[in-house]
Scaffold this active site. Structure first.
Site, PDB file in Angstrom:
ATOM      1  N   HIS A  62       0.811  -1.228   0.000  1.00 26.93           N
ATOM      2  CA  HIS A  62       0.000   0.000   0.000  1.00 26.93           C
ATOM      3  C   HIS A  62       0.844   1.278   0.000  1.00 26.93           C
ATOM      4  O   HIS A  62       0.708   2.161   0.828  1.00 26.93           O
ATOM      5  CB  HIS A  62      -1.110   0.005   1.065  1.00 26.93           C
ATOM      6  CG  HIS A  62      -0.693  -0.221   2.502  1.00 26.93           C
ATOM      7  ND1 HIS A  62       0.287   0.494   3.130  1.00 26.93           N
ATOM      8  CD2 HIS A  62      -1.172  -1.073   3.436  1.00 26.93           C
ATOM      9  CE1 HIS A  62       0.388   0.097   4.384  1.00 26.93           C
ATOM     10  NE2 HIS A  62      -0.484  -0.853   4.591  1.00 26.93           N
TER      11      HIS A  62
ATOM     12  N   HIS B 251      -5.368  -9.194  14.128  1.00 22.92           N
ATOM     13  CA  HIS B 251      -5.425  -7.914  13.403  1.00 22.92           C
ATOM     14  C   HIS B 251      -6.261  -8.127  12.147  1.00 22.92           C
ATOM     15  O   HIS B 251      -6.043  -9.095  11.409  1.00 22.92           O
ATOM     16  CB  HIS B 251      -3.983  -7.532  13.067  1.00 22.92           C
ATOM     17  CG  HIS B 251      -3.784  -6.250  12.337  1.00 22.92           C
ATOM     18  ND1 HIS B 251      -4.683  -5.205  12.376  1.00 22.92           N
ATOM     19  CD2 HIS B 251      -2.751  -5.827  11.562  1.00 22.92           C
ATOM     20  CE1 HIS B 251      -4.199  -4.211  11.635  1.00 22.92           C
ATOM     21  NE2 HIS B 251      -3.042  -4.560  11.123  1.00 22.92           N
TER      22      HIS B 251
ATOM     23  N   GLU C  42      -6.410  -6.308   9.392  1.00 17.05           N
ATOM     24  CA  GLU C  42      -5.858  -5.916   8.090  1.00 17.05           C
ATOM     25  C   GLU C  42      -5.670  -7.177   7.222  1.00 17.05           C
ATOM     26  O   GLU C  42      -5.224  -8.231   7.695  1.00 17.05           O
ATOM     27  CB  GLU C  42      -4.535  -5.149   8.263  1.00 17.05           C
ATOM     28  CG  GLU C  42      -4.151  -4.445   6.967  1.00 17.05           C
ATOM     29  CD  GLU C  42      -3.105  -3.336   7.120  1.00 17.05           C
ATOM     30  OE1 GLU C  42      -2.483  -3.203   8.183  1.00 17.05           O
ATOM     31  OE2 GLU C  42      -2.919  -2.593   6.126  1.00 17.05           O
TER      32      GLU C  42
ATOM     33  N   ASP D  70      -3.688  -8.472   5.164  1.00 16.85           N
ATOM     34  CA  ASP D  70      -2.453  -9.267   5.031  1.00 16.85           C
ATOM     35  C   ASP D  70      -2.380 -10.357   6.104  1.00 16.85           C
ATOM     36  O   ASP D  70      -1.614 -11.316   5.957  1.00 16.85           O
ATOM     37  CB  ASP D  70      -1.199  -8.382   5.051  1.00 16.85           C
ATOM     38  CG  ASP D  70      -1.139  -7.426   6.219  1.00 16.85           C
ATOM     39  OD1 ASP D  70      -2.190  -6.932   6.647  1.00 16.85           O
ATOM     40  OD2 ASP D  70      -0.023  -7.158   6.711  1.00 16.85           O
TER      41      ASP D  70
ATOM     42  N   HIS E 187      -1.214  -1.003  14.818  1.00 18.83           N
ATOM     43  CA  HIS E 187      -1.511   0.315  14.304  1.00 18.83           C
ATOM     44  C   HIS E 187      -2.965   0.485  13.846  1.00 18.83           C
ATOM     45  O   HIS E 187      -3.290   1.509  13.230  1.00 18.83           O
ATOM     46  CB  HIS E 187      -0.560   0.620  13.132  1.00 18.83           C
ATOM     47  CG  HIS E 187      -0.804  -0.289  11.949  1.00 18.83           C
ATOM     48  ND1 HIS E 187      -1.107   0.220  10.709  1.00 18.83           N
ATOM     49  CD2 HIS E 187      -0.840  -1.619  11.808  1.00 18.83           C
ATOM     50  CE1 HIS E 187      -1.280  -0.782   9.856  1.00 18.83           C
ATOM     51  NE2 HIS E 187      -1.128  -1.894  10.498  1.00 18.83           N
TER      52      HIS E 187
ATOM     53  N   ASP F 240       1.992  -7.177  13.892  1.00 20.60           N
ATOM     54  CA  ASP F 240       2.787  -6.168  13.176  1.00 20.60           C
ATOM     55  C   ASP F 240       3.968  -5.636  14.002  1.00 20.60           C
ATOM     56  O   ASP F 240       4.996  -5.233  13.437  1.00 20.60           O
ATOM     57  CB  ASP F 240       1.904  -4.980  12.774  1.00 20.60           C
ATOM     58  CG  ASP F 240       1.102  -5.247  11.500  1.00 20.60           C
ATOM     59  OD1 ASP F 240       1.496  -6.122  10.706  1.00 20.60           O
ATOM     60  OD2 ASP F 240       0.085  -4.566  11.303  1.00 20.60           O
TER      61      ASP F 240
ATOM     62  N   TYR G  48      10.080  -0.268   8.745  1.00 20.42           N
ATOM     63  CA  TYR G  48       8.705  -0.682   9.049  1.00 20.42           C
ATOM     64  C   TYR G  48       8.103   0.258  10.097  1.00 20.42           C
ATOM     65  O   TYR G  48       6.977   0.750   9.950  1.00 20.42           O
ATOM     66  CB  TYR G  48       8.716  -2.128   9.566  1.00 20.42           C
ATOM     67  CG  TYR G  48       7.348  -2.727   9.675  1.00 20.42           C
ATOM     68  CD1 TYR G  48       6.823  -3.486   8.640  1.00 20.42           C
ATOM     69  CD2 TYR G  48       6.567  -2.530  10.809  1.00 20.42           C
ATOM     70  CE1 TYR G  48       5.552  -4.026   8.738  1.00 20.42           C
ATOM     71  CE2 TYR G  48       5.310  -3.062  10.910  1.00 20.42           C
ATOM     72  CZ  TYR G  48       4.799  -3.819   9.873  1.00 20.42           C
ATOM     73  OH  TYR G  48       3.544  -4.339   9.964  1.00 20.42           O
TER      74      TYR G  48
ATOM     75  N   HIS H 265       5.437 -10.247  10.431  1.00 21.41           N
ATOM     76  CA  HIS H 265       6.187 -10.070   9.173  1.00 21.41           C
ATOM     77  C   HIS H 265       7.679 -10.246   9.448  1.00 21.41           C
ATOM     78  O   HIS H 265       8.187  -9.791  10.473  1.00 21.41           O
ATOM     79  CB  HIS H 265       5.999  -8.657   8.608  1.00 21.41           C
ATOM     80  CG  HIS H 265       4.592  -8.316   8.237  1.00 21.41           C
ATOM     81  ND1 HIS H 265       3.959  -8.866   7.151  1.00 21.41           N
ATOM     82  CD2 HIS H 265       3.701  -7.464   8.812  1.00 21.41           C
ATOM     83  CE1 HIS H 265       2.731  -8.361   7.057  1.00 21.41           C
ATOM     84  NE2 HIS H 265       2.551  -7.516   8.063  1.00 21.41           N
TER      85      HIS H 265
HETATM   86 FE1  FEO Z   1      -1.323  -3.946   9.750  1.00 25.33          FE
HETATM   87 FE2  FEO Z   1       0.675  -6.432   8.656  1.00 25.33          FE
HETATM   88  O1  FEO Z   1      -0.915  -5.467   8.805  1.00 25.33           O
END
Ligand code: FEO
Length: 393
Positions: A28, A82, A84, A86, A148, A167, A195, A226
């Site tokens: 993104h 989370h 999100e 991903d 986040h 994250d 990051y 990640h």
């Molecule tokens: Fe906030 Fe890795 O997604």
């Protein structure tokens, strides 16, 4: 499906079952030159537990890795840290196999977010202080709102002393080896800083309070969402997070510019040399050659910022406008800035840049440098002198 994709045991009975996205180059808008991973973890206990899923295009990779150690239909619990995509967008796919699994997520925002995206998948909401037993192990849930997203949470297993951090402490870094000590530490730390700068920078206060909460836990492993898993350099990454969350900046300057016919570039070179001459290391970024995400990583811990743009159609260059928009959204702290640029007529760009720097919360350290056409030697000397005489503290 590729049957060579296997789970990796990271602790007795705990497996990494995520996916490696070697080709990801834009997350993104964040340029990810080293790819990334979407980490998910499987715990084999009385209740078989999956912590997080992966980005939907990698759902088969997740499934294959799970299936290499257990029948996915036997999963009893899925923790969704989370919303999100991903981390969550393979959840509906996994639920097709793990039909009876309950999905643990934060109350209220995890439940809301997952319901909006995927409908009712049998959620069990948890809040701060909640924990569950999955047999020999306990899972304690620690909400980390706005770290986040509003729904974000981490999970701690006291028996294994593993923090499943999603994250937090992550890096966009594709690797074949799962642990920090199996990869180059400088590369990992750079990607962890990048990051933090690009994703977590606006949330320093939340990061500090999460670090205080997590400080009370004995952590032997940080299983991130990640990049690599921390096991040998936990203190190092914790110290880095404390420093980054504090907003402390170093005596360092970053010069960012675009140029049409070279005049603004000459100003950028002159400003770079002037900072160096007074003993302040300076980095010089032509916006056309460096991704925004790399530039803001450097700005994040540098006290001084100079941004330059020539005037085009009464505006700043669109490249610089995009950069300033991105920077402003990250809410940088404790920086001193200046605007510069050349112009043929009009010359509005420099004032516009200065306004955006102020809007980003920066203190203007030197009145804008506006030079018509091509800078003269005397004007360049003048700029050098002004920077040499700046009261910087
Ligand atoms: Fe906030 Fe890795 O997604």
């Amino acid at each position: 499906m590729n049957s060579s994709l296997k789970a990796v045991e990271i602790s007795k009975g705990v497996y990494w079952v995520g996916a490696v996205d070697w080709s990801m180059r834009n997350f993104h808008g964040y340029e990810t030159s080293r790819g990334t991973t979407y980490n998910a973890y499987l715990i084999l206990d009385e209740k078989i537990t999956l912590i997080d899923t992966v980005k939907a295009p990698f759902k088969d990779e997740l499934l294959m890795r799970i299936a290499s150690v257990v029948n996915p239909a036997k999963i009893d619990v899925i923790v969704s840290s989370h919303v999100e995509p991903d981390h969550s967008s393979a959840l509906p796919f996994i639920k097709e196999y793990a039909r009876n699994a309950e999905v643990i997520t934060s109350q209220p925002n995890g439940v809301k977010g997952l319901t909006v995206r995927y409908g009712n998948l049998h959620y069990k909401p948890v809040k701060a202080g909640d924990s569950i037993s999955i047999g020999e192990r306990t899972l304690e849930f620690v909400p980390t709102p706005m770290l986040h997203w509003p729904d974000s949470m981490v999970t701690y297993c006291p028996e294994d002393k593993i923090l499943f951090s999603n994250d937090a402490f992550g890096q966009h870094l594709a690797a074949s080896m799962r642990f920090d000590d199996e990869n180059d530490l400088n590369t990992i730390l750079f990607e962890a800083k990048k990051y933090y700068a690009n994703i977590l920078m606006p949330f320093g206060k939340q990061a500090l309070s999460a670090l205080v909460t997590l400080g009370g836990h004995d952590i032997k492993m940080i299983a991130t969402g990640h990049g690599v898993i921390w096991r040998q350099n936990i203190e190092t990454i914790m110290d880095c997070y404390s420093e980054w969350a504090s907003g402390d900046v170093q005596e360092r300057a970053v010069i960012v510019f675009d140029s049409m016919w070279g005049s603004t570039q000459i100003l950028a070179q002159t400003i770079t040399e002037a900072f160096a001459k007074r003993g302040i290391p300076a980095a010089y970024y032509d916006i056309k050659t460096t991704p925004l995400s790399d530039i803001v990583t450097d700005i994040f811990t540098s006290k001084y910022l100079a941004v330059g743009s020539p005037t085009i159609n009464n505006q700043m260059m669109p490249t610089i406008a995009a950069f300033l928009c991105y920077l402003k959204g990250l809410r940088p702290q404790n920086h001193k800035a200046l605007a510069f640029g050349s112009y043929g007529w009009g010359g509005q760009s420099v004032g516009l840049v200065e306004e955006e720097l102020k809007a980003a919360g920066m203190e203007i350290m030197l009145d804008k440098i506006r030079i018509a056409n091509v800078p003269t030697a005397a004007q360049l000397e003048d700029i050098t002198k002004h920077i040499a005489e700046l009261e910087l503290n």
